[in-house]
Design a protein around this motif. Structure first.
Motif, PDB file in Angstrom:
ATOM      1  N   ALA A 123       1.092  -0.894   0.039  1.00  0.00           N
ATOM      2  CA  ALA A 123      -0.097  -0.262   0.121  1.00  0.00           C
ATOM      3  C   ALA A 123       0.837   1.280   0.174  1.00  0.00           C
ATOM      4  O   ALA A 123       0.788   2.404  -0.697  1.00  0.00           O
ATOM      5  CB  ALA A 123      -1.454  -0.043   1.171  1.00  0.00           C
ATOM      6  N   GLN A 124       2.238   0.734   0.567  1.00  0.00           N
ATOM      7  CA  GLN A 124       2.892   2.190   1.296  1.00  0.00           C
ATOM      8  C   GLN A 124       3.620   2.453  -0.219  1.00  0.00           C
ATOM      9  O   GLN A 124       4.327   3.902  -0.976  1.00  0.00           O
ATOM     10  CB  GLN A 124       4.355   2.248   1.736  1.00  0.00           C
ATOM     11  CG  GLN A 124       3.429   2.220   3.755  1.00  0.00           C
ATOM     12  CD  GLN A 124       4.192   1.777   4.496  1.00  0.00           C
ATOM     13  OE1 GLN A 124       5.413   0.947   3.892  1.00  0.00           O
ATOM     14  NE2 GLN A 124       3.346   0.793   5.790  1.00  0.00           N
ATOM     15  N   LEU A 125       3.911   1.582  -1.380  1.00  0.00           N
ATOM     16  CA  LEU A 125       4.756   1.683  -2.310  1.00  0.00           C
ATOM     17  C   LEU A 125       3.420   1.328  -3.659  1.00  0.00           C
ATOM     18  O   LEU A 125       3.836   1.765  -4.516  1.00  0.00           O
ATOM     19  CB  LEU A 125       5.315   0.743  -2.696  1.00  0.00           C
ATOM     20  CG  LEU A 125       6.359   0.710  -1.100  1.00  0.00           C
ATOM     21  CD1 LEU A 125       6.933  -1.257  -1.573  1.00  0.00           C
ATOM     22  CD2 LEU A 125       7.582   1.864  -1.989  1.00  0.00           C
ATOM     23  N   ALA A 126       2.300   2.183  -3.925  1.00  0.00           N
ATOM     24  CA  ALA A 126       0.916   2.267  -4.205  1.00  0.00           C
ATOM     25  C   ALA A 126       1.176   3.418  -6.262  1.00  0.00           C
ATOM     26  O   ALA A 126       1.219   3.340  -7.018  1.00  0.00           O
ATOM     27  CB  ALA A 126      -0.310   1.643  -4.091  1.00  0.00           C
TER      28      ALA A 126
ATOM     29  N   LEU B 298      -3.085  -1.458  -5.513  1.00  0.00           N
ATOM     30  CA  LEU B 298      -3.070  -0.376  -6.408  1.00  0.00           C
ATOM     31  C   LEU B 298      -4.442   0.251  -6.766  1.00  0.00           C
ATOM     32  O   LEU B 298      -4.795   1.376  -7.570  1.00  0.00           O
ATOM     33  CB  LEU B 298      -2.424  -0.659  -7.481  1.00  0.00           C
ATOM     34  CG  LEU B 298      -0.809  -1.817  -8.096  1.00  0.00           C
ATOM     35  CD1 LEU B 298      -0.973  -2.276  -8.524  1.00  0.00           C
ATOM     36  CD2 LEU B 298      -0.677  -0.334  -7.476  1.00  0.00           C
ATOM     37  N   GLY B 299      -5.637  -0.350  -5.447  1.00  0.00           N
ATOM     38  CA  GLY B 299      -6.583   0.283  -5.490  1.00  0.00           C
ATOM     39  C   GLY B 299      -7.379   0.138  -6.446  1.00  0.00           C
ATOM     40  O   GLY B 299      -8.557   0.395  -6.607  1.00  0.00           O
ATOM     41  N   ASP B 300      -6.639  -1.520  -7.515  1.00  0.00           N
ATOM     42  CA  ASP B 300      -7.716  -2.280  -8.306  1.00  0.00           C
ATOM     43  C   ASP B 300      -8.858  -3.515  -7.505  1.00  0.00           C
ATOM     44  O   ASP B 300      -7.436  -4.996  -8.072  1.00  0.00           O
ATOM     45  CB  ASP B 300      -7.316  -1.897  -9.270  1.00  0.00           C
ATOM     46  CG  ASP B 300      -7.302  -3.031 -10.073  1.00  0.00           C
ATOM     47  OD1 ASP B 300      -9.054  -3.445 -10.050  1.00  0.00           O
ATOM     48  OD2 ASP B 300      -6.726  -3.366 -11.900  1.00  0.00           O
ATOM     49  N   GLY B 301      -9.637  -3.087  -6.970  1.00  0.00           N
ATOM     50  CA  GLY B 301     -10.735  -4.111  -6.480  1.00  0.00           C
ATOM     51  C   GLY B 301     -11.245  -5.179  -8.313  1.00  0.00           C
ATOM     52  O   GLY B 301     -11.606  -6.617  -7.573  1.00  0.00           O
ATOM     53  N   ASN B 302     -11.151  -4.310  -9.273  1.00  0.00           N
ATOM     54  CA  ASN B 302     -12.561  -5.012  -9.924  1.00  0.00           C
ATOM     55  C   ASN B 302     -11.586  -6.323 -10.938  1.00  0.00           C
ATOM     56  O   ASN B 302     -12.143  -7.135 -11.287  1.00  0.00           O
ATOM     57  CB  ASN B 302     -12.805  -3.880 -11.064  1.00  0.00           C
ATOM     58  CG  ASN B 302     -14.057  -3.103 -10.194  1.00  0.00           C
ATOM     59  OD1 ASN B 302     -14.257  -3.020  -9.741  1.00  0.00           O
ATOM     60  ND2 ASN B 302     -13.800  -1.492 -10.409  1.00  0.00           N
ATOM     61  N   THR B 303     -10.223  -5.868 -10.957  1.00  0.00           N
ATOM     62  CA  THR B 303      -9.486  -6.735 -11.771  1.00  0.00           C
ATOM     63  C   THR B 303      -9.961  -8.449 -11.302  1.00  0.00           C
ATOM     64  O   THR B 303     -10.066  -9.763 -11.753  1.00  0.00           O
ATOM     65  CB  THR B 303      -8.211  -6.391 -12.463  1.00  0.00           C
ATOM     66  OG1 THR B 303      -8.832  -5.651 -12.834  1.00  0.00           O
ATOM     67  CG2 THR B 303      -7.826  -7.713 -12.906  1.00  0.00           C
ATOM     68  N   PRO B 304      -9.304  -8.421 -10.233  1.00  0.00           N
ATOM     69  CA  PRO B 304      -9.162  -9.726  -9.313  1.00  0.00           C
ATOM     70  C   PRO B 304     -11.166 -10.271  -8.686  1.00  0.00           C
ATOM     71  O   PRO B 304     -10.938 -11.863  -9.520  1.00  0.00           O
ATOM     72  CB  PRO B 304      -9.215  -8.964  -7.896  1.00  0.00           C
ATOM     73  CG  PRO B 304      -8.012  -8.990  -7.434  1.00  0.00           C
ATOM     74  CD  PRO B 304      -8.853  -7.269  -9.059  1.00  0.00           C
ATOM     75  N   PHE B 305     -11.809  -9.840  -9.137  1.00  0.00           N
ATOM     76  CA  PHE B 305     -12.758  -9.890  -8.980  1.00  0.00           C
ATOM     77  C   PHE B 305     -13.618 -10.576 -10.633  1.00  0.00           C
ATOM     78  O   PHE B 305     -13.838 -11.566 -10.203  1.00  0.00           O
ATOM     79  CB  PHE B 305     -13.788  -8.717  -8.759  1.00  0.00           C
ATOM     80  CG  PHE B 305     -16.384  -9.149  -8.937  1.00  0.00           C
ATOM     81  CD1 PHE B 305     -16.228  -9.512  -7.970  1.00  0.00           C
ATOM     82  CD2 PHE B 305     -16.634  -8.667  -9.936  1.00  0.00           C
ATOM     83  CE1 PHE B 305     -17.097 -10.004  -8.217  1.00  0.00           C
ATOM     84  CE2 PHE B 305     -17.884  -8.928  -9.688  1.00  0.00           C
ATOM     85  CZ  PHE B 305     -18.291  -9.494  -8.809  1.00  0.00           C
TER      86      PHE B 305
END
Length: 544
Positions: A315-318, A400-407
């Motif tokens: 999260a810190q390196l996003a 990276l704020g992308d939950g759609n791709t894994p879903f």
């Protein structure tokens, strides 16, 4: 304008340590619970039926009542921004609302239990396993109240963590396991060894007691949380209908989509059980649970050691300026996953039979049961690295704020899992292990897609370099499996195979030889991630 609650501060490492220790204790008790069930029922009708009946209650406990589940996440994210005076009424209101909704679901489950079992286990009728089906229907009705308890437990997790209490929520599954063990112990005192018979009368009685033990355990888990919640001043267990509070809408706005998203991930389990019910052999569903627990216990413990420290780093390196370092952390996560899971998987494959015999073979669990579970353990061992490696990559996308791709990938893999289950069982006739091979294939597909999409998202990853390192670890793991398997056969040839102490000795010697071989191979690879990991472990043990 709400004000932030003042709570005693705890470091991230301290919280992670508390959760890790509690998780370890809970998982050990979970393993003892499974050993007790196996000793009582083996892979007979009562145990097999339970694994079909528990599909919905278990799903709800994981989805709604699990730590890091959607109910937990929604409650924590909202309560963290409110003081105690506002938090208590909000908790009571959301508990009332969720409780009534889940009560309707529980009544639905009770009424339509036969239909639900026929959906998830349609093959029980066509393969002549009517006794398994009847017991499963009764067990599901007994466990229908767990729909309500699951939601209340999930809310309790979030409330207590918001009050800076981490030990009790993480340790509370222990109470559930203890209730199941106690209920089976009382049953054994009443009916003796008949508990393990396959006759209709005793199988049905045993099945009801088993289901009742799980309900009692869930109730006890929730009750302990309620006492702690009241003591913390975070609300009592009482009805409150103030649904217009802004916090209620905020919790629901987070909770509902997260619940739907998380629920999609459980469809693979339903698919596996659907096809398991089509296999004529009784006990396949129970065997899948036994083998899965043997894998998930060490994976759960080791994943905490690897993922908990890495998640905040991701999260810190996003930000794009930090992507070079982020790539190094991704490499670290994948290599440590391979370093821990690949040799462990090799040991599971080469030593599957003695592992299963030592853990489960007692009471009603006989050598024939051991061979079935061992075949599933071999299949599970193949996919251990893929399972944890996929989890590492999923966490990167979340950071990276992308939950759609894994879903989206998970949704695609629901259909892939159904296809592979059909091919491996109906076309290639691989039997019960085919269900696990299908899961391994799905996880492999997920990991490859996540890796390729992450490669594009981060403007390129050194996939060739990482691949060579993983291949080296695979080679070391193959050597581990060969060495441990050869040692086992050698000791069995001279010492025999019977006796728990002898089996433990053979397993220990064979595992040690295999791990020494792996350590020699890895030391030649000179991986900095492994050296740092081993040094930290050594430092912790020396401190203790």
């Amino acid at each position: 304008m709400t004000k932030q609650k003042q709570k005693p501060s705890r470091s991230l490492a301290g919280i992670a340590g508390i959760i890790a220790a509690a998780t370890l204790i809970s998982k050990v008790f979970g393993l003892v619970r499974q050993q007790t069930i196996s000793a009582a029922f083996g892979l007979g009708p009562a145990a097999d039926a339970f694994n079909y009946a528990y599909t919905i209650p278990g799903f709800l406990l994981i989805l709604l009542g699990g730590i890091n589940g959607p109910f937990y996440s929604a409650v924590v994210s909202v309560l963290a921004k409110r003081d105690e005076e506002e938090a208590a009424p909000l908790v009571e209101t959301i508990t009332t609302l969720v409780g009534f909704i889940l009560l309707v679901i529980a009544i639905f489950i009770f009424i339509f239990a036969p239909n639900l079992i026929d959906i998830f286990a349609a093959g029980l009728r066509t393969t002549g396993k009517e006794l398994v089906r009847e017991i499963a229907i009764q067990q599901l009705r007994v466990m229908s109240p767990m729909a309500v308890l699951a939601g209340l437990i999930g809310i309790g997790f979030g409330v207590l963590n918001s009050a800076n209490q981490y030990w009790l929520p993480a340790i509370s599954p222990l109470f559930s396991s203890s209730a199941v063990i106690l209920s089976l112990g009382i049953l054994y005192l009443q009916v003796g060894t008949n508990i393990g018979t396959a006759t209709s009368e005793y199988a049905t009685i045993g099945g009801m007691v088993l289901a009742g033990g799980y309900v009692a355990g869930a109730f006890l888990q929730w009750l302990v949380q309620i006492f702690a919640q009241v003591k913390s001043g975070m609300g009592r267990f009482r009805l409150r209908f103030d649904f217009q509070q802004p916090g209620v809408r905020e919790i629901l706005r987070i909770m509902l989509p997260a619940t739907f998203s998380s629920g999609m991930l459980q469809f693979n389990l339903y698919t596996d059980l659907f096809f398991a019910s089509r296999i004529p052999q009784t006990g396949v569903a129970a065997a899948l649970a036994n083998a899965g627990l043997l894998v998930q216990t060490p994976v759960g413990i080791l994943s905490n050691m690897i993922l908990v420290p890495l998640l905040p780093m991701f999260a810190q390196l996003a930000a794009p300026d930090n992507w070079d370092e982020l790539k190094l952390r991704i490499r670290q996560g994948l290599i440590l996953s391979g370093f821990t899971m690949l040799p462990l998987g090799a040991l599971m494959i080469s030593l599957a039979v003695p592992i299963v015999r030592i853990v489960y073979e007692r009471g009603a669990f006989n050598p024939e049961n051991s061979m079935l579970v061992a075949s599933l353990l071999v299949a599970n061992g193949i996919g251990m690295f893929i399972y944890l490696g996929r989890d590492v990559l999923v966490r990167v996308f979340y950071a990276l704020g992308d939950g759609n791709t894994p879903f989206r990938i998970s949704t695609f893999n629901i259909f892939l899992n159904a296809l592979l289950d059909f091919l491996f069982l109906e076309v290639f006739n691989l039997g019960a292990p085919g269900l696990v091979y299908a899961t391994v294939g799905v996880n492999c597909s997920s990991m490859l897609m996540l890796l390729l999409l992450l490669n594009r998202k981060l403007n390129g990853l050194p996939l060739g370099e990482w691949g060579l390192i993983i291949l080296g670890l695979v080679g070391g793991s193959i050597a581990t499996g060969l060495a441990s398997g050869s040692t086992l056969r050698l000791t069995q040839q001279f010492l025999g195979t019977e006796g728990l102490i002898l089996q433990l000795l053979q397993l220990s010697i064979s595992s040690a030889v295999g791990l020494v071989v792996f350590a020699i191979v890895v030391s030649q690879m000179k991986l900095p991630e492994v050296n740092v990991f081993v040094a930290k472990l050594r430092q912790k043990f020396l401190k203790r």
